[in-house]
Write a protein that holds these residues in place. Structure first.
Motif, PDB file in Angstrom:
ATOM      1  N   ALA A  97       0.866  -1.194   0.000  1.00 17.48           N
ATOM      2  CA  ALA A  97       0.000   0.000   0.000  1.00 17.48           C
ATOM      3  C   ALA A  97       0.895   1.235   0.000  1.00 17.48           C
ATOM      4  CB  ALA A  97      -0.902  -0.007   1.232  1.00 17.48           C
ATOM      5  N   ASN A  98       0.614   2.121  -0.923  1.00 14.73           N
ATOM      6  CA  ASN A  98       1.402   3.347  -1.016  1.00 14.73           C
ATOM      7  C   ASN A  98       0.810   4.422  -0.114  1.00 14.73           C
ATOM      8  OD1 ASN A  98       3.170   2.331  -3.035  1.00 14.73           O
ATOM      9  ND2 ASN A  98       1.527   2.606  -4.529  1.00 14.73           N
ATOM     10  N   PHE A  99       1.690   5.265   0.381  1.00 13.12           N
ATOM     11  CA  PHE A  99       1.205   6.387   1.180  1.00 13.12           C
ATOM     12  C   PHE A  99       2.133   7.574   0.988  1.00 13.12           C
ATOM     13  CE2 PHE A  99       3.920   3.832   4.013  1.00 13.12           C
ATOM     14  CZ  PHE A  99       4.831   4.780   4.467  1.00 13.12           C
ATOM     15  N   ILE A 100       1.658   8.705   1.415  1.00 12.57           N
ATOM     16  CA  ILE A 100       2.510   9.886   1.452  1.00 12.57           C
ATOM     17  C   ILE A 100       2.471  10.454   2.863  1.00 12.57           C
ATOM     18  CG2 ILE A 100       2.083  10.446  -0.976  1.00 12.57           C
ATOM     19  CD1 ILE A 100       0.310  12.769   0.066  1.00 12.57           C
ATOM     20  N   ILE A 101       3.529  11.137   3.201  1.00  7.81           N
ATOM     21  CA  ILE A 101       3.548  11.876   4.463  1.00  7.81           C
ATOM     22  C   ILE A 101       3.795  13.329   4.088  1.00  7.81           C
ATOM     23  CG2 ILE A 101       4.681  12.183   6.684  1.00  7.81           C
ATOM     24  CD1 ILE A 101       5.422   9.231   6.608  1.00  7.81           C
ATOM     25  N   PRO A 102       2.769  14.161   4.215  1.00 11.49           N
ATOM     26  CA  PRO A 102       2.930  15.554   3.789  1.00 11.49           C
ATOM     27  C   PRO A 102       4.040  16.253   4.577  1.00 11.49           C
ATOM     28  CG  PRO A 102       0.627  15.002   4.161  1.00 11.49           C
ATOM     29  CD  PRO A 102       1.424  13.876   4.709  1.00 11.49           C
ATOM     30  N   ALA A 103       4.543  17.310   3.988  1.00  9.37           N
ATOM     31  CA  ALA A 103       5.558  18.107   4.672  1.00  9.37           C
ATOM     32  C   ALA A 103       5.009  18.609   6.003  1.00  9.37           C
ATOM     33  CB  ALA A 103       5.971  19.281   3.794  1.00  9.37           C
ATOM     34  N   ASP A 104       5.870  18.612   6.985  1.00  6.61           N
ATOM     35  CA  ASP A 104       5.543  19.105   8.329  1.00  6.61           C
ATOM     36  C   ASP A 104       4.458  18.261   9.009  1.00  6.61           C
ATOM     37  OD1 ASP A 104       7.377  21.232   8.030  1.00  6.61           O
ATOM     38  OD2 ASP A 104       5.873  22.332   6.872  1.00  6.61           O
ATOM     39  N   ALA A 124       1.039   9.322   8.001  1.00  8.16           N
ATOM     40  CA  ALA A 124       0.952   8.810   6.633  1.00  8.16           C
ATOM     41  C   ALA A 124      -0.488   8.902   6.136  1.00  8.16           C
ATOM     42  CB  ALA A 124       1.430   7.368   6.578  1.00  8.16           C
ATOM     43  N   GLN A 125      -0.629   9.213   4.864  1.00 15.74           N
ATOM     44  CA  GLN A 125      -1.948   9.310   4.249  1.00 15.74           C
ATOM     45  C   GLN A 125      -2.054   8.241   3.156  1.00 15.74           C
ATOM     46  OE1 GLN A 125      -4.460  11.656   5.025  1.00 15.74           O
ATOM     47  NE2 GLN A 125      -3.159  12.096   6.803  1.00 15.74           N
ATOM     48  N   PHE A 126      -3.043   7.375   3.342  1.00 15.27           N
ATOM     49  CA  PHE A 126      -3.292   6.328   2.348  1.00 15.27           C
ATOM     50  C   PHE A 126      -4.472   6.766   1.488  1.00 15.27           C
ATOM     51  CE2 PHE A 126      -1.260   4.374   5.946  1.00 15.27           C
ATOM     52  CZ  PHE A 126      -0.359   3.486   5.394  1.00 15.27           C
ATOM     53  N   ALA A 127      -4.199   7.247   0.290  1.00 16.43           N
ATOM     54  CA  ALA A 127      -5.248   7.771  -0.594  1.00 16.43           C
ATOM     55  C   ALA A 127      -6.129   8.762   0.160  1.00 16.43           C
ATOM     56  CB  ALA A 127      -6.075   6.626  -1.185  1.00 16.43           C
TER      57      ALA A 127
END
Lengths: 661, 360
Positions: free
Chosen positions: A493-500, A504-507
């Motif tokens: 599962a891909n995720f991003i972690i926004p700056a600051d 983690a955000q999964f979709a």
């Protein structure tokens, strides 16, 4: 054209015609009154003579000679003449005496005979006075060194005449007539430039004349010497020059021009390409070696005497070497790095430091001066940099330490300059820490819990990542369980972690669910983090292990799949995390009002389920199954109200699930 | 692997005799009686086909395209997941796809020449309404799937507009329809005996279902944010409020009942979730990371909440005391929106002979 016009006399004029008539009358009277004929010369013996020769007798043969009184004329000069044979009358041969002075020079004499009686003279006959053939007895000098310069050649011999010419390999040279036995010729410097043999001859012009025999003139090679006869430059840094000298000596008395050079394309060069060594003198000359690459080089220096064919060679050898660079990580073997190459620093958490020892080695036979060592980044710093400029001795090295202290989780590259070379300093700053949360150590099967990934601290840049599922079965019949997947599908599962942010955000969601499957074992969740293409996963990889225990079977559905008057088929759907089942229990309940008693039927299902779980067909289903049990009823099937099913394995017995008829 | 061995299973002969304890004979016989479970099916619009969902609730995965042999432009699955009614993509034929055997059997349903755009089953799944909005007609078909007993055509042209929401009673005799006009939904009933009659008004009816084995119905009003029960449809048509916004009814788009008629499940589109209303009192809100569009029964207590798309298929599991929302991940993304598996060379398509019954 009219004849009158040719003669310039008017056509048909009387004076002209009268004169012509008078001439014809006179001619006819001469013929009528003179019966004698002039003598005729038919042969001269000898027919010719050599200029400069001695007195000789010339016999003139002919007709119309008288017994006496005939005179032979030599170039119009009467000579004493007698018949050759007194008994012959009239004579056919006359003899006369020719003096040496008459044939002193080559040319042609006119011979005529005048009849003593009639006074008539024969037609003239030519007598040839030929030049002599010269001969050479010696030449001086007979040998010279090539390049000796212009000289005068003295030729001794005979039959030389004033027009004799000395020839140099067949070519005329300016010649001075000294005497009939000696000539002198001017030989130019060019004639003496090249070593070799020259054919010297003397030529006399015609009439007669000709070429003498050949005398040989030798042009010798000048003698020079070079010392030493070989030069070894040793190890020289690529791009730098080393110089060694040789001495060229002239063993001739005359100056010798030298053309110097080295093997074409070689990294060796002479300091001067054209020079002259005075007679008996010496000239020093430098030769340089500048290797363009790391390699062994062999060549030769040539000292050539132009035109002479003379040459001396000096063997040249040397090896191109380069500075070598190496870096050493803690407790690791040194690694070589080439200029332009990358020095990879170990990835290290943001705020922490890691060091690399850098070393420059000078393998050449001369010292090397380093004047620059720098880096443009604050994350790569020098710890023990030597004072600059620093001399690296021949065969020695220079060592200093570079420290990497990242400030963000990212790939960092900077340029390191060390003297003439540059390198890439590369390191990756890692996230200091991350956790996977939302799970207990043990999770039930067939559940879909949610997990989240959290950083220990935020960063001013966006990170990406993957959460990965793995599974290790410890079931009685181990097997993977393909139903263990994230809700987004698959096991990654891909995720991003926004700056600051630390979350983690999964979709767009703060967590993601996954299916725990139905097989006992351990599910592993591992997070990895990236910034672009750089892996910034913490040194302690975020991992969470959760167990699926050996549990009693679970029945998810019981249904009457089909029914007839004499039987029915029961379908039991469920799973058993150990992937084994031992017993099925069917508890029948009579329909209200029926007199058929309630009963329980235990059935051993161990073997068929072992076979199922060992089959390839079962593997896509983990521990799931759908068991269809056909029942043949002997009696009133309508008496059955419901059936309750339980399943048993080593861990226990399932809850009962019923199906109504 | 001894394939024969794993096929050994049980045949049980029950001896039922009055006055005697139940006894059974157990004998081993060759069978394929243990297999992987099928949770249900879903229509894959991008593939014009049905897809099988393997597994059990909470541990399921999307299967491959089911080899029906025809491409379908729409399909509605029965609550038992044993067959589907659909329309073929190329000819527009109404067909019954029998899912109980593989390879598939497809039966053409005649006498439905109108363009069918909606299929509504009763909760038992043995009767269905085939709706032709274009022609304002519907066809009632009973006895599904094995013995369709007849087909009745109902002319809806007397209604002010084409109804959009339908419900069919378990006995297949009573039909409930909602016609939207302005900000009011008008509810009509239909039965063969009484014909079409108006039974009430609502704001915007978005879903209706008959209770199992009953002629009472439940309806959801999206505008009023209410769910109400209509009792005695053919009589007084009494309306009883079951739940409102207070219980979490925010934007109902679908509803369904438990088999025992004890619970009503109401799907809210925004925020996504399901409200479980207990007839005995109380309601439970189960959030969903999705936007529900349906509540299609898949067996006794499993309901499909969303259509198949590039997102996980979402299900409602009403098995336990507390409902839970489950996902079905796409097992193979290549086939999720991809092409249909090549059709069998000889699709087993036959026609069902259905005796015509009179309609209105």
């Amino acid at each position: 054209m009219p004849l009158a016009a040719e003669r310039g006399v008017p056509h048909g004029s009387v004076p002209h015609r009268a004169f012509l008539f008078l001439a014809i009358i006179l001619s006819c009277s001469l013929v009528l009154f003179s019966q004698e004929t002039p003598p005729v010369i038919t042969e001269l013996n000898p027919p010719s003579a050599v200029a400069g020769g001695a007195n000789f007798t010339l016999v003139v043969t002919g007709t119309g000679f008288m017994d006496e009184g005939d005179v032979v004329f030599w170039n119009g000069s009467a000579r004493v003449t007698v018949p050759d044979s007194p008994s012959e009358s009239p004579p056919t041969r006359l003899r006369t005496f020719i003096r040496a002075s008459d044939i002193a020079t080559a040319g042609t004499a006119t011979i005529t005979v005048q009849n003593g009686f009639s006074g008539l003279t024969s037609s003239p006959v030519s007598f040839t006075i030929n030049n002599p053939v010269p001969s050479i007895s010696s030449i001086k000098p007979s040998s010279l060194v090539a390049g000796a310069g212009a000289t005068t050649l003295t030729v001794d011999g005979s039959n030389f005449i004033s027009t004799s010419v000395v020839r140099w390999n067949g070519s005329d040279r300016p010649t001075s007539f000294v005497s009939r036995t000696q000539l002198q010729a001017s030989i130019s410097a060019g004639d003496l430039a090249a070593a070799g043999s020259v054919a010297v001859t003397v030529g006399n012009p015609s009439p007669g004349g000709g070429s003498s025999g050949t005398a040989t003139f030798t042009i010798t090679v000048p003698r020079i010497s070079v010392a030493p006869t070989g030069l070894n430059f040793g190890d020289v840094l690529v791009g730098t020059a080393a110089t060694l000298g040789v001495m060229i000596s002239n063993q001739e008395a005359t100056p010798v021009p030298i053309s110097a050079g080295t093997t074409a394309g070689s990294p060796f060069a002479v300091a001067s390409q054209m020079f002259t060594i005075p007679g008996g003198g010496s000239v020093p000359l430098n030769i340089t070696f500048m290797p363009p690459a790391v390699a062994n080089y062999d060549a030769a220096a040539s000292f050539f005497i132009p035109g002479s064919g003379g040459e001396q060679l000096v063997g040249l050898s040397g090896r191109g070497v380069s500075l070598s660079y190496q870096y050493t990580l803690a407790e690791q073997a040194p690694a070589l790095v080439s200029p332009g190459g990358t020095i990879p620093f170990p990835s290290v958490a943001v705020g922490a430091s890691v060091s690399v020892q850098f070393q420059l080695n000078n393998p050449s036979t001369s010292a090397f001066l380093i004047d620059t060592i720098n880096s443009s980044s604050s994350v790569f710093t020098f710890v023990d940099l030597p004072a600059l400029p620093a001399s690296v001795p021949a065969g020695g090295s220079l060592t200093f330490t570079i420290s990497f202290t990242p400030v963000v989780p990212a790939s960092q590259t900077e340029t390191l300059t060390v003297g003439p070379s540059t390198f890439v300093l590369a390191g990756i700053g890692l996230v200091t820490g991350a956790t996977i949360s939302g799970l207990t150590d043990t999770v039930p099967p067939a559940q879909q819990p949610k997990v989240s990934v959290d950083l220990s601290s935020p960063y001013p840049i966006e990170l990406t990542g993957q959460l990965q599922l793995s599974f290790t079965s410890n079931a009685d019949v181990p097997s993977d369980d393909p139903s263990i997947q994230f809700s987004s599908g698959g096991r990654v599962a891909n995720f991003i972690i926004p700056a600051d942010s630390t979350k983690a955000q999964f979709a767009g969601a703060p967590d993601i669910a996954f299916s725990t499957g139905t097989v006992s074992g351990t599910i592993g969740l591992t997070a990895s983090l990236q910034n672009g293409t750089a892996d910034v996963t913490p040194t302690t990889i975020p991992t969470r292990m959760v167990d699926i225990e050996h549990l009693a079977p679970a029945i998810t559905d019981v249904s009457i799949a089909s029914r007839t008057a004499t039987g029915f088929e029961l379908a039991v759907t469920g799973y058993s995390t150990p992937r084994s089942l031992t017993q099925a229990t069917f508890r029948f309940t009579q329909r209200p009002g029926s007199t058929v008693p309630t009963g329980v039927l235990n059935v051993d299902v161990g073997d068929p389920f072992t076979a199922w779980y060992q089959s390839v067909e079962s593997q896509p289903f983990g521990s799931q199954f759908r068991l269809r049990v056909p029942f043949t009823v002997q009696g009133d099937i309508n008496a059955i109200g419901s059936v309750s099913v339980t399943l048993t394995n080593a861990a226990g017995t399932s809850e009962a699930v019923s199906a109504n008829f | 692997m001894n394939t024969r061995r794993h096929q050994l299973l049980l045949q049980i002969i029950l001896l039922l005799a009055v006055g005697n304890p139940l006894s059974g004979d157990v004998a081993l016989f060759a069978s394929d009686s243990i297999r992987g479970p099928v949770l249900g099916y879903v229509f894959d619009r991008s593939s014009n086909a049905l897809r099988r969902i393997w597994g059990v609730p909470g541990a399921s995965r999307m299967g491959e395209v089911w080899p029906a042999g025809v491409e379908l432009s729409m399909a509605q699955l029965s609550s038992g997941q044993d067959f589907a009614l659909g329309v073929t993509k190329t000819e527009g034929r109404m067909v019954l796809v029998d899912l109980r055997a593989e390879p598939g059997r497809v039966w053409t349903i005649p006498q439905t020449s109108s363009k069918i755009d909606q299929v509504v089953f009763n909760s038992r799944g043995d009767s269905a309404i085939l709706v032709s909005s274009e022609n304002r007609r519907l066809y009632l078909i009973r006895g599904l799937p094995d013995s369709p007993s007849g087909i009745s055509e109902v002319n809806l042209s007397q209604l002010p507009a084409a109804p959009q929401i339908f419900a069919l009673s378990d006995d297949g005799q009573l039909l409930l329809m909602a016609v939207q006009g302005g900000e009011v939904s008008t509810l009509y009933s239909y039965s063969g005996a009484s014909g079409i009659r108006m039974v009430g008004l609502a704001g915007q009816v978005s879903a209706m279902r008959f209770l199992n084995q009953s002629r009472d119905a439940v309806a959801a009003d999206r505008q009023a944010r209410e769910v109400f029960l209509i009792r005695d449809l053919l009589g007084s048509a009494e309306r009883i409020l079951l739940a409102s916004e207070r219980e979490g009814i925010t934007s109902p788009v679908a509803l369904e009942l438990s088999k025992d008629n004890q619970r009503v499940y109401v799907a809210n589109a925004e925020p996504g979730g399901v409200v479980t209303i207990n007839f005995t009192g109380g309601a439970q809100l189960t959030p969903c990371d999705c936007i529900p569009t349906a509540l299609e029964r898949m067996g006794d207590s499993i309901f499909r909440l969303t259509e198949l798309s590039d997102k996980p298929l979402m299900l409602l599991d009403g098995t336990g005391q507390e409902s839970r929302v489950l996902f079905v991940p796409m097992d193979d993304k290549r086939t999720a929106g991809g092409s249909v598996r090549p059709l069998p060379k000889r699709p087993t398509t036959r026609s069902i002979r259905i005796p015509q019954r009179g309609g209105r």
